[in-house]
Design a protein around this motif. Sequence first.
Motif, PDB file in Angstrom:
ATOM      1  N   PHE A  17      11.327   8.532   3.691  1.00  0.00           N
ATOM      2  CA  PHE A  17      10.694   9.161   2.898  1.00  0.00           C
ATOM      3  C   PHE A  17      10.958  10.619   2.614  1.00  0.00           C
ATOM      4  CE2 PHE A  17       6.964  11.628   1.085  1.00  0.00           C
ATOM      5  CZ  PHE A  17       7.051  11.280  -0.204  1.00  0.00           C
ATOM      6  N   ASN A  18      11.422  11.190   3.801  1.00  0.00           N
ATOM      7  CA  ASN A  18      11.742  12.678   3.576  1.00  0.00           C
ATOM      8  C   ASN A  18      13.033  12.789   2.841  1.00  0.00           C
ATOM      9  OD1 ASN A  18      12.946  11.655   6.201  1.00  0.00           O
ATOM     10  ND2 ASN A  18      14.034  13.703   6.041  1.00  0.00           N
ATOM     11  N   ARG A  19      13.878  11.762   2.819  1.00  0.00           N
ATOM     12  CA  ARG A  19      15.034  11.838   2.089  1.00  0.00           C
ATOM     13  C   ARG A  19      14.859  11.523   0.793  1.00  0.00           C
ATOM     14  NH1 ARG A  19      20.556   9.639   4.430  1.00  0.00           N
ATOM     15  NH2 ARG A  19      21.129  11.122   2.979  1.00  0.00           N
ATOM     16  N   LEU A  20      13.985  10.449   0.646  1.00  0.00           N
ATOM     17  CA  LEU A  20      13.534   9.936  -0.658  1.00  0.00           C
ATOM     18  C   LEU A  20      13.137  11.129  -1.672  1.00  0.00           C
ATOM     19  CD1 LEU A  20      11.981   6.399  -0.679  1.00  0.00           C
ATOM     20  CD2 LEU A  20      14.034   6.961  -2.112  1.00  0.00           C
ATOM     21  N   PHE A  21      12.305  11.870  -1.076  1.00  0.00           N
ATOM     22  CA  PHE A  21      11.466  12.928  -1.754  1.00  0.00           C
ATOM     23  C   PHE A  21      12.617  14.185  -1.987  1.00  0.00           C
ATOM     24  CE2 PHE A  21       8.989  16.723  -2.043  1.00  0.00           C
ATOM     25  CZ  PHE A  21       8.150  16.329  -3.438  1.00  0.00           C
ATOM     26  N   ALA A  22      13.584  14.401  -1.034  1.00  0.00           N
ATOM     27  CA  ALA A  22      14.371  15.300  -1.284  1.00  0.00           C
ATOM     28  C   ALA A  22      15.521  14.837  -2.426  1.00  0.00           C
ATOM     29  CB  ALA A  22      15.151  15.562  -0.066  1.00  0.00           C
ATOM     30  N   GLN A  23      15.671  13.746  -2.428  1.00  0.00           N
ATOM     31  CA  GLN A  23      16.527  13.113  -3.497  1.00  0.00           C
ATOM     32  C   GLN A  23      15.725  13.323  -4.728  1.00  0.00           C
ATOM     33  OE1 GLN A  23      19.623  11.592  -3.806  1.00  0.00           O
ATOM     34  NE2 GLN A  23      19.284  11.126  -6.145  1.00  0.00           N
ATOM     35  N   TRP A  24      14.462  12.978  -5.031  1.00  0.00           N
ATOM     36  CA  TRP A  24      13.916  13.282  -6.008  1.00  0.00           C
ATOM     37  C   TRP A  24      13.818  14.700  -6.465  1.00  0.00           C
ATOM     38  CZ3 TRP A  24       9.317  10.077  -4.091  1.00  0.00           C
ATOM     39  CH2 TRP A  24       9.665   8.724  -3.781  1.00  0.00           C
ATOM     40  N   GLN A  25      13.760  15.759  -5.599  1.00  0.00           N
ATOM     41  CA  GLN A  25      13.620  17.041  -5.761  1.00  0.00           C
ATOM     42  C   GLN A  25      15.038  17.778  -6.220  1.00  0.00           C
ATOM     43  OE1 GLN A  25      10.739  17.408  -6.975  1.00  0.00           O
ATOM     44  NE2 GLN A  25      10.268  19.246  -5.532  1.00  0.00           N
ATOM     45  N   GLY A  26      16.029  16.976  -5.853  1.00  0.00           N
ATOM     46  CA  GLY A  26      17.535  17.440  -5.797  1.00  0.00           C
ATOM     47  C   GLY A  26      17.918  18.337  -4.576  1.00  0.00           C
ATOM     48  N   GLN A  52      -3.065   6.777   7.989  1.00  0.00           N
ATOM     49  CA  GLN A  52      -1.625   6.857   8.482  1.00  0.00           C
ATOM     50  C   GLN A  52      -0.500   6.993   7.420  1.00  0.00           C
ATOM     51  OE1 GLN A  52      -1.133   3.059  10.854  1.00  0.00           O
ATOM     52  NE2 GLN A  52      -3.112   3.422  11.927  1.00  0.00           N
ATOM     53  N   TRP A  53      -0.543   6.209   6.525  1.00  0.00           N
ATOM     54  CA  TRP A  53       0.838   6.350   5.437  1.00  0.00           C
ATOM     55  C   TRP A  53       0.382   8.105   4.752  1.00  0.00           C
ATOM     56  CZ3 TRP A  53       4.401   4.282   5.999  1.00  0.00           C
ATOM     57  CH2 TRP A  53       4.903   2.680   5.935  1.00  0.00           C
ATOM     58  N   LYS A  54      -0.887   8.367   4.662  1.00  0.00           N
ATOM     59  CA  LYS A  54      -0.898   9.565   3.826  1.00  0.00           C
ATOM     60  C   LYS A  54      -0.205  10.728   4.737  1.00  0.00           C
ATOM     61  CE  LYS A  54      -4.594   8.815   0.591  1.00  0.00           C
ATOM     62  NZ  LYS A  54      -6.180   9.423   0.285  1.00  0.00           N
ATOM     63  N   ALA A  77       4.014  14.730   5.808  1.00  0.00           N
ATOM     64  CA  ALA A  77       5.108  14.963   6.693  1.00  0.00           C
ATOM     65  C   ALA A  77       6.451  15.169   5.939  1.00  0.00           C
ATOM     66  CB  ALA A  77       5.216  14.291   8.007  1.00  0.00           C
ATOM     67  N   GLY A  78       6.791  14.152   5.319  1.00  0.00           N
ATOM     68  CA  GLY A  78       8.021  14.020   4.627  1.00  0.00           C
ATOM     69  C   GLY A  78       8.057  14.645   3.471  1.00  0.00           C
ATOM     70  N   LEU A  79       6.967  15.242   2.633  1.00  0.00           N
ATOM     71  CA  LEU A  79       6.902  16.123   1.654  1.00  0.00           C
ATOM     72  C   LEU A  79       7.258  17.595   2.442  1.00  0.00           C
ATOM     73  CD1 LEU A  79       3.859  14.730  -0.498  1.00  0.00           C
ATOM     74  CD2 LEU A  79       6.314  14.894  -0.916  1.00  0.00           C
ATOM     75  N   LEU A  97       0.869  -1.345  -0.104  1.00  0.00           N
ATOM     76  CA  LEU A  97      -0.023  -0.080  -0.068  1.00  0.00           C
ATOM     77  C   LEU A  97       0.935   1.264  -0.239  1.00  0.00           C
ATOM     78  CD1 LEU A  97      -2.823   1.338   0.298  1.00  0.00           C
ATOM     79  CD2 LEU A  97      -2.440   1.093   2.754  1.00  0.00           C
ATOM     80  N   TYR A  98       2.202   1.325   0.863  1.00  0.00           N
ATOM     81  CA  TYR A  98       2.885   2.423   1.053  1.00  0.00           C
ATOM     82  C   TYR A  98       3.419   3.035  -0.417  1.00  0.00           C
ATOM     83  CZ  TYR A  98       6.698   5.175   3.233  1.00  0.00           C
ATOM     84  OH  TYR A  98       7.332   6.474   3.480  1.00  0.00           O
ATOM     85  N   PRO A  99       3.983   2.202  -1.292  1.00  0.00           N
ATOM     86  CA  PRO A  99       4.469   2.715  -2.646  1.00  0.00           C
ATOM     87  C   PRO A  99       3.256   3.363  -3.384  1.00  0.00           C
ATOM     88  CG  PRO A  99       4.744   0.645  -2.451  1.00  0.00           C
ATOM     89  CD  PRO A  99       4.505   0.704  -0.977  1.00  0.00           C
ATOM     90  N   ARG A 100       2.238   2.546  -3.152  1.00  0.00           N
ATOM     91  CA  ARG A 100       1.132   3.084  -4.355  1.00  0.00           C
ATOM     92  C   ARG A 100       0.571   4.314  -3.988  1.00  0.00           C
ATOM     93  NH1 ARG A 100      -2.915   0.654  -7.305  1.00  0.00           N
ATOM     94  NH2 ARG A 100      -1.225  -0.743  -8.017  1.00  0.00           N
ATOM     95  N   LEU A 101       0.474   4.806  -2.594  1.00  0.00           N
ATOM     96  CA  LEU A 101       0.155   5.873  -2.019  1.00  0.00           C
ATOM     97  C   LEU A 101       1.170   7.043  -2.392  1.00  0.00           C
ATOM     98  CD1 LEU A 101      -1.565   5.076   1.418  1.00  0.00           C
ATOM     99  CD2 LEU A 101      -2.602   5.477  -0.693  1.00  0.00           C
ATOM    100  N   ILE A 102       2.177   6.662  -2.329  1.00  0.00           N
ATOM    101  CA  ILE A 102       3.417   7.682  -2.756  1.00  0.00           C
ATOM    102  C   ILE A 102       3.352   7.846  -4.066  1.00  0.00           C
ATOM    103  CG2 ILE A 102       5.690   8.062  -3.063  1.00  0.00           C
ATOM    104  CD1 ILE A 102       6.513   6.278  -0.711  1.00  0.00           C
ATOM    105  N   GLU A 103       2.992   7.121  -4.898  1.00  0.00           N
ATOM    106  CA  GLU A 103       2.808   7.201  -6.396  1.00  0.00           C
ATOM    107  C   GLU A 103       1.739   8.311  -6.749  1.00  0.00           C
ATOM    108  OE1 GLU A 103       4.374   5.641  -9.223  1.00  0.00           O
ATOM    109  OE2 GLU A 103       4.943   3.820  -8.616  1.00  0.00           O
TER     110      GLU A 103
END
Length: 666
Positions: free
Chosen positions: A90-99, A302-304, A309-311, A29-35
């Motif tokens: 997740f916050n570091r993952l998104f930071a990675q995607w955002q440069g 919960q996942w959202k 928060a990470g975003l 479920l987690y990666p689907r919600l991120i997607e």
Amino acid sequence: MQDAAVDQMVFNREGFSDELLLSLYNQLLYPRLIEDKMLKLLRQGKVSKWFSGIGQEAIAVGATLALLPDEMIFPMHRNLGVFTARGVPFNRLFAQWQGKYSGYTKGRDRSFHFGTLEHHIVGMISHLGPQLSLADGVGLAHKLAGEGRVSLTFTGDGATSEGEFHEALNVAAVWQLPVIFLIENNGYGLSTPPTEQYRCAQLADKGIGYGMKALTVDGNNILEMYRTVRELAESMRENPEPVLLECMTFRMRGHEEASGTKYVPKALMDQWALRDPLSNYERFLMEEGLLTEGSKKDLTAQWKKHIDAGLQQAFDEGDPQNELQEELSDVYAPFVHTPTAPQSNSKTEKRFVDAISDGLRQAMEKHDKLVLMGQDIADYGGVFKITDGFVAQFGKERVRNTPLCESAIVGAALGLSLKGYKAMVEMQFADFVTCGFNQIINNLAKLHYRWGANADVVVRMPCGAGTSAGPFHSQSNEAWFFHTPGLKVVYPSTPYDAKGLLLASFEDPNPIMYFEHKALYRSLSEAIPDDYYTVEIGKARVVREGKALTVVTYGMGVLWAEKTIAELGIDAEIIDLRTLLPLDYETIETSVRKTNKVIILHEDTLVGGIGGEIAAHISEHLFEYLDAPVMREAALDTPIPFAGSLEKQFLPVVRFVEKVKKLMGY
């Protein structure tokens, strides 16, 4: 691709606890919600690009959770579930995607082009296929250490057409490495359908040609994925061997969102929509009484909340403002070399080739996790006999004959380095390095700058003309690598330096291209220490002091310069660069300030050669000290001819004499 079956997906829970079933759902479920969130942000213009894995999550999640936490995974850009299942914040993952700086590459790369050894993940580079060979290297490290571990690497159906796919599978099969090669057969290589990619009925059929176990599974069935990978890994830990695992799935979004899916027949898309891994598994769990609409809603909420928060944390971070010195220093892994002096005065007359062999042997004795790899280097001792007798002393596990797979072997060397090993790759001839160019230029050289892992790899390069060996066994191709930040390029001209610089190369944790001129192998000798010693990389040698002019050269050029200066009776200073990258500008500048005239000599062709960079540096920084133009002499700008008379004309020896005379008379 064959039409997707539309029958109801069957889940076999035999041997699986309720807790495991729910854990798999939670991670699916987690990666689907991120997607879902990323697609919304993309439409809002808050992210620039996205490679969607919607419809394929069961493969990444199932495979990752089936492995042990310390087993290395090599995902691609649609394998978000690998990163989430391994607990990457997740916050570091998104930071990675955002440069952002807090991402894993400090803003230097995007998407999933990174690794995190803390989570035992090594991401891809844009070139498809190289990660397969890195997995070979990790598998070899496991086998050498007797660790009872496997590595798993992802690839797509399109990438199975790459040469690296063949090389990596062939090496793994020959060496019986515990590597799972997982193909996500998702129907299209960007827009190219399978009928234009391969002729076999299933990609698993390719395993037959390599003599390895191969099977095809339903990649959308999370339980089938988990069970298959778990059983394979358990078996391979006990009995190391490679496996080709084809996972049938479908890409429900574009290659990346801008590509769209207009090239996909609607009927096919509709069929695969019925095979959605998440909705089918949810149905199964509800039938089992393990999931309700209420519990599903709670988990989603919960996942959202976690995702939001990470975003916010990543959005609050500004654009990276990396210090200039940090950008420059991160190109190489930190290393301060302290030269090692020999312990005794004992010396033996050794030829150039024997000095290299002696250094290689002493490096093997000093570094018990150093592995040598190359064509015919084991019992045969290599085409130049440099490793003759090494198998008897160190064994075939550490002195390894390789298939003719230059790219895969360089990749395997990098994989070894990721597990704390040192590796040497011998190119049988420097000319053959073109077959491994991508791994060297885009993986070895850039790894530390991108995400902080180092490539502890030495590539030995027998090079040079003068033996009438023709266009493919005679090139001096050091300039190809001189232009690549992250590599170090070493080129000795004496037996003493050949041994000392080679030993220093194995102490240095960075990737080193080590050039050995073949014409020096058996034509040059001197008394060198029998003991272990090192020569500092990055430090030039003043061969002879003088005041009339400066000759800057390296390799065979040192001998040509010495002969010419002696015959002309000129009080010239000769500088042997020894290391081409990084260059010792200080020694060059000191000499030019003294002599006021300089000529640069190299065997490589003139245009684009190293001499041009040195000449530009001198002209820019030492112009007021010059009494004449900076001059260069090099080989003709042609391929190297075979006939001895033509090769002599190609080389710069005669022209160098005339150019020195011209410089002296200026």
